[in-house]
Design an enzyme around this catalytic site. Structure first.
Site: not given
Length: 448
Positions: A42, A234-235, A252, A268
């Site tokens: 977001r 999540f860069s 992740e 995983k």
């Protein structure tokens, strides 16, 4: 309680234009969802010119460093956002914790070579941030009350001015990216893990190999190309004082704290994507049906339930999602979700102290797994499997597991790939998985 000042700016779905204006400034950092309108993509958040930079001192324990971070947040001072705004950051800490920060929290051997010299952590204390909300289509400057008025005006002028023409400096590899381990060396390490598993020392070890090549040019150019090829929620991009750059394209989440609610999303289980839609769907179905991957995932869920339980109210740690599928341009992943309610006498930094590094990239049991990793991986992991993180003055936090990540330092580009080894793993399959996970990064860099 003081309230932050918020100034709207023209919305930008891609943070590149705004970040171009500050990316060469001290402490420039971008946390980039790279995935507009996704549930975990977001917000983008960027800042620069921190009030102070905080790295661990020689010999300082992890607990003492985390206390220094806590003290710095107190010095900045708690502040609220205007009531009608839902934004993740009101001023506070942004930066990275390397995997090797775990050495300051636990007693580990020192066998793996530190040939990269990345500090174990590097966080800045920031009194402002530019935040884009892709769900609402807004971009806003957030000024903590402690920010000097003249500095606030300077930043407003900077971001309201016409777009700058970002230099298009190239980035190139001088040679192909090569793994540090030959297949035979990987097999030997794999067999050593099997020995430890069968001896009862551990149940699962995340075994990793490093890829590297000499390089030249502008890391920001590499980041933008890699972001396009591998958009993930999540860069991030962080410039260090010595000119090194951290580039992360992580899918992740490590730990999020929002209004006292805690969430971690361990990955995983992995299968490659295929351009053939039928084969691609089969790969996803095989992953979800795999008893081996489900067992690996469940081991880490149990580990994280224990880790979160150290800082959450008794009885609140739950597993609302188990064995879900998330798909990215290069791979399918099996993902679970663990949640809890933060205890009244604990904060986000207590969660880090009790949970870092993330169990999904160590193995189980965690401390023994980290000891075995140090024995079998020839070099330290640096940023890889560490975290990009923010912690704001209200106690809000979000953080990644820095997989699919690169360190560009001293004319060398490094990235890492790995996977979980359990009793019934096949070494060739695990070796190939370590390549599959970073193939999109290696291929994209090779084409620049």
């Amino acid at each position: 309680m003081p309230t932050c000042t918020v100034h709207p700016l023209p919305y930008q779905a891609d943070p590149a234009d705004y970040f171009a204006r500050v990316r060469q400034a001290p402490g420039a950092i971008l946390l980039d969802s790279a995935r507009p309108n996704a549930s975990r993509g977001r917000y983008d958040l960027l800042s620069a010119w921190p009030v102070e930079q905080l790295s661990p001192h020689d010999g300082e324990t992890g607990i003492d460093y985390l206390q220094r971070l806590r003290d710095s947040l107190k010095r900045l001072g708690t502040a609220n956002l205007p009531d009608d705004l839902q934004l993740p950051f009101a001023g506070g800490l942004i930066g990275y914790l390397s995997y090797d920060f775990g050495r300051r929290l636990e007693t580990l051997p020192a066998l793996a070579v530190d040939d990269l010299g990345l500090p174990d952590a590097g966080l800045g204390l920031y009194a402002w941030a530019l935040i884009s909300d892709h769900q609402r289509g807004t971009t806003q400057l957030v000024f903590h009350p402690s920010l000097a008025p003249d500095e606030a005006q300077r930043l407003l002028r900077l971001f309201l001015a016409p777009a700058v023409t970002d230099d298009k400096a190239d980035f190139t590899l001088k040679a192909p990216m090569r793994g540090d381990l030959s297949p035979e060396q990987y097999r030997q390490a794999f067999e050593r893990v099997q020995h430890y598993i069968h001896a009862g020392d551990c149940y699962q070890i995340n075994l990793t190999q490093r890829f590297r090549a000499p390089c030249q040019g502008d890391p920001w150019h590499a980041y933008r190309a890699l972001r396009s090829a591998c958009p993930t929620p999540f860069s991030g991009f962080q410039v260090l004082a010595d000119g090194s750059a951290l580039l992360s394209f992580s899918p992740e989440r490590f730990i999020q704290v929002h209004a006292g609610q805690v969430e971690t999303r361990p990955i995983k289980g992995t299968r490659p994507r295929s351009q053939d839609t039928v084969e691609d769907a089969e790969n996803a179905a095989q992953l979800l049906a795999s008893s081996k991957d489900r067992a690996e995932n469940l081991m880490i869920v149990d580990l994280l339930r224990n880790d979160l339980g150290r800082s959450c109210e008794i009885g609140t740690v739950k597993v609302p999602e188990l064995f879900s599928l998330e798909s990215y341009p290069n791979v399918h992943h099996m993902v679970s979700v663990v949640t809890g309610q933060l205890a009244a006498d604990k904060d986000a930094l207590d969660l880090i102290a009790g949970s870092f590094p993330g169990g999904s990239i160590t193995g189980a049991p965690k401390i023994r797994a980290m000891q075995i990793i140090d024995e079998l991986e020839p070099s330290r992991r640096a940023l890889y499997c560490g975290s990009l993180i923010y912690i704001d003055v209200r106690g809000e936090m979000d953080s990644s597991i820095a997989i699919r990540s690169l360190l560009i330092k001293d004319g060398q580009a490094c990235c890492w790939g790995g996977g979980a080894v359990v009793a019934d793993s096949d070494w060739q399959a695990e070796y190939q998985e370590s390549i599959t996970k970073v193939k999109v990064l290696l291929d994209t860099l090779g084409q620049l």
